[in-house]
Every structure is written in structure tokens, then in C-alpha cells.
Write a protein that holds these residues in place. Structure first.
Motif, PDB file in Angstrom:
ATOM      1  N   THR A 141      38.947  15.924  51.450  1.00  0.00           N
ATOM      2  CA  THR A 141      38.384  16.669  50.317  1.00  0.00           C
ATOM      3  C   THR A 141      38.428  15.832  49.042  1.00  0.00           C
ATOM      4  OG1 THR A 141      39.075  18.746  51.335  1.00  0.00           O
ATOM      5  CG2 THR A 141      38.561  18.799  48.984  1.00  0.00           C
ATOM      6  N   LEU A 164      35.768  13.114  49.243  1.00  0.00           N
ATOM      7  CA  LEU A 164      34.443  13.680  49.004  1.00  0.00           C
ATOM      8  C   LEU A 164      34.238  13.983  47.521  1.00  0.00           C
ATOM      9  CD1 LEU A 164      31.812  14.720  50.254  1.00  0.00           C
ATOM     10  CD2 LEU A 164      32.912  16.926  50.503  1.00  0.00           C
ATOM     11  N   ALA A 165      35.268  14.516  46.847  1.00  0.00           N
ATOM     12  CA  ALA A 165      35.157  14.816  45.418  1.00  0.00           C
ATOM     13  C   ALA A 165      34.966  13.541  44.605  1.00  0.00           C
ATOM     14  CB  ALA A 165      36.401  15.570  44.945  1.00  0.00           C
ATOM     15  N   ALA A 204      33.679  10.703  45.695  1.00  0.00           N
ATOM     16  CA  ALA A 204      32.355  10.186  46.017  1.00  0.00           C
ATOM     17  C   ALA A 204      31.272  10.924  45.243  1.00  0.00           C
ATOM     18  CB  ALA A 204      32.098  10.289  47.522  1.00  0.00           C
ATOM     19  N   VAL A 205      31.363  12.242  45.164  1.00  0.00           N
ATOM     20  CA  VAL A 205      30.374  13.016  44.407  1.00  0.00           C
ATOM     21  C   VAL A 205      30.465  12.675  42.931  1.00  0.00           C
ATOM     22  CG1 VAL A 205      29.764  15.347  43.673  1.00  0.00           C
ATOM     23  CG2 VAL A 205      30.201  14.887  46.075  1.00  0.00           C
ATOM     24  N   TYR A 206      31.676  12.525  42.398  1.00  0.00           N
ATOM     25  CA  TYR A 206      31.841  12.171  40.989  1.00  0.00           C
ATOM     26  C   TYR A 206      31.247  10.793  40.687  1.00  0.00           C
ATOM     27  CZ  TYR A 206      34.053  10.941  36.595  1.00  0.00           C
ATOM     28  OH  TYR A 206      34.279  10.545  35.310  1.00  0.00           O
ATOM     29  N   CYS A 207      31.479   9.840  41.578  1.00  0.00           N
ATOM     30  CA  CYS A 207      30.955   8.491  41.354  1.00  0.00           C
ATOM     31  C   CYS A 207      29.429   8.456  41.444  1.00  0.00           C
ATOM     32  CB  CYS A 207      31.555   7.516  42.362  1.00  0.00           C
ATOM     33  SG  CYS A 207      33.290   7.169  42.052  1.00  0.00           S
ATOM     34  N   ILE A 208      28.872   9.206  42.349  1.00  0.00           N
ATOM     35  CA  ILE A 208      27.416   9.208  42.505  1.00  0.00           C
ATOM     36  C   ILE A 208      26.751   9.885  41.318  1.00  0.00           C
ATOM     37  CG2 ILE A 208      25.524  10.161  43.873  1.00  0.00           C
ATOM     38  CD1 ILE A 208      27.298   9.673  46.338  1.00  0.00           C
ATOM     39  N   THR A 209      27.276  11.004  40.878  1.00  0.00           N
ATOM     40  CA  THR A 209      26.639  11.748  39.794  1.00  0.00           C
ATOM     41  C   THR A 209      27.118  11.303  38.429  1.00  0.00           C
ATOM     42  OG1 THR A 209      28.309  13.477  39.881  1.00  0.00           O
ATOM     43  CG2 THR A 209      26.325  13.786  41.214  1.00  0.00           C
TER      44      THR A 209
END
Length: 80
Positions: A46, A49-50, A52-57
Motif C-alpha cells: 500500500t 502504491l501511494a 508511486a501515485v504521488y510521484c506520477i501525479t
């Protein structure tokens, strides 16, 4: 194996009980280290994933859009 015919005798009375019991053939024993390993793996996944989402967005932060919200109107005598 608890399956079988059980008989209870009390004095001159005799009662019997047939027991059917299914044993688990493909069961896996779940103990405390297994449960804690599953929980730790879930928390790590988890968090990964958090991040990864923060880095992408997160790359678009601080940049304002240079496109204007105003649209240039076309000169049209019909709709004036």
C-alpha cells in the motif's frame, strides 16, 4: 479420526450416534507469523502504491496553465 458409530450405555438403555466428519485435505495452517507477514506485506504494498501515485501525479504541481480561459470571438455580423 472422529468418524464412526458411537454407543452410549446407561443401565439397560443403549443409544447410538453416527458421526460423519470431513477432514480438510488441502488446508494450510495459519499461525501468528504468517498473519503478521501478510499484514506487513499488505502495508508495504500500500505504501509503495501511494508513493508511486504521488510521484506520477506530483510532477505537474506548481505549473499553471498558460492557456487562457478566454476565447477569442470571431467577428460574425449575423450574430452581433
Amino acid at each position: 479420526d472422529p468418524r464412526g458409530l458411537y454407543v452410549c450405555k446407561t443401565g439397560d438403555k443403549r443409544e447410538s450416534l453416527q458421526v460423519h466428519y470431513r477432514m480438510c485435505q488441502n488446508c494450510i495452517e495459519v499461525d501468528a507469523p504468517t498473519i503478521s507477514g501478510i499484514v506487513v506485506a499488505d502495508v508495504v504494498a500500500t505504501l509503495f502504491l501511494a508513493v508511486a501515485v504521488y510521484c506520477i501525479t506530483g510532477h505537474d504541481r506548481g505549473h499553471t496553465s498558460r492557456a487562457s480561459d478566454r476565447q477569442n470571438l470571431l467577428a460574425n455580423e449575423l450574430y452581433q
